[in-house]
Write an enzyme that holds these catalytic residues in place. Structure first.
Site, PDB file in Angstrom:
ATOM      1  N   PRO A   2     -12.997  37.663 -39.902  1.00  8.17           N
ATOM      2  CA  PRO A   2     -12.954  38.954 -38.770  1.00  8.17           C
ATOM      3  C   PRO A   2     -11.693  39.217 -38.221  1.00  8.17           C
ATOM      4  CG  PRO A   2     -15.095  37.615 -38.535  1.00  8.17           C
ATOM      5  CD  PRO A   2     -14.125  36.891 -39.331  1.00  8.17           C
ATOM      6  N   LYS A  57      -7.453  37.746 -32.433  1.00  4.23           N
ATOM      7  CA  LYS A  57      -8.690  37.601 -33.295  1.00  4.23           C
ATOM      8  C   LYS A  57      -9.680  36.615 -32.403  1.00  4.23           C
ATOM      9  CE  LYS A  57      -6.432  37.583 -37.711  1.00  4.23           C
ATOM     10  NZ  LYS A  57      -6.244  36.946 -38.875  1.00  4.23           N
TER      11      LYS A  57
END
Length: 270
Positions: A2, A57
């Protein structure tokens, strides 16, 4: 893994669902995932949830008890909610019981993700070495941080100490939108072109967020729903397909040991 858009989606979802809630207890099924600072005096409940934020992130879940959970999903980490009668999903490593009786669970098949439980006294700061967030730094700062370096563009943009949040997917997409070859030296690109790239980056990331992120292998949101932005990729994982700009077939190359997708015509190496 991700990247910024996917982590932003999860952070927003958790912020909505945890609003005003407290965590009463937690269970650890794999001790390597949840990390405590032994000198921080942690323990007991995490009182009222205040806010969720994201940097690069990483997501930061802050509570009124001045404690916080810092989360890096890494490759396959994901959160989901369950009630007491619902079985655990496979690869669930940590659970947090809410004052509603519901459980917030963290699953991670590859177990690369980490959750840090921190307090104001914690000596650990997982965000300490990160550069500015890709969606928050100004255009002049973007230009300066890139133009002062001679590295190839792709590994430079992947370096979280330079700009935080971009990974393989969105670097490839951004370089294509900017018509820049991933092996081009950063300091060879005119400042005006880098300014245009800053605008393109903001547009790209916001578009990906609006479309639920990119689900290439395993990414889902907290409701288990796949993202949709992978259907709008211009180059990433599209080897042999025509470029949507010029019709040239997309090519896969390797740059800094990373699989990389480019249009050989739109992104000529200069």
């Amino acid at each position: 893994m991700p990247e910024l858009p996917e982590v932003e989606i999860v952070t927003r979802a958790l912020s909505r669902k945890l609003k005003g809630r407290s965590i009463l207890e937690h269970r650890v099924h794999h001790p390597g995932v949840l990390l405590h600072d032994p000198h921080a005096g942690l323990g007991g409940p995490l009182r009222r949830f205040e806010r969720g934020e994201r940097h690069g992130k990483y997501m930061v879940l802050e509570f009124s008890s001045e404690q916080r959970l810092v989360v890096h999903l890494r490759m396959t980490g994901a959160f989901y909610f369950r009630d007491s009668d619902t079985p655990l999903q496979p690869h669930t490593h940590v659970e947090f019981q809410l004052d509603t009786g519901e459980w917030l669970a963290y699953r991670d098949p590859r177990r690369f993700g980490r959750i840090w439980w921190l307090s104001p006294n914690s000596s650990t700061n997982p965000l300490a070495d990160l550069g500015p967030d890709a969606l928050r730094l100004s255009q002049p700062e973007w230009v300066a941080r890139i133009s002062e370096r001679s590295r190839m563009m792709k590994p430079l943009l992947l370096d979280q100490a330079v700009i935080a949040g971009l990974g393989n997917i969105y670097v490839d997409e951004l370089l294509h939108r900017s018509r820049i070859h991933p092996q081009r030296a950063a300091d060879s690109i005119p400042a005006a072109r880098l300014g245009e790239m800053w605008s393109a980056c903001r547009e790209l990331l916001r578009l990906a967020i609006r479309n639920g992120g990119s689900s290439i292998r395993s990414f889902v949101d907290t409701d288990g729903i796949l993202g949709n932005y992978q259907n709008f990729h211009l180059v990433y994982a599209r080897e042999g397909e025509p470029c949507t700009t010029c019709g040239t077939l997309i090519k896969r190359i390797v740059v800094a040991q990373r699989g990389t997708w480019i249009c050989p015509r739109c992104q000529r190496r200069r």
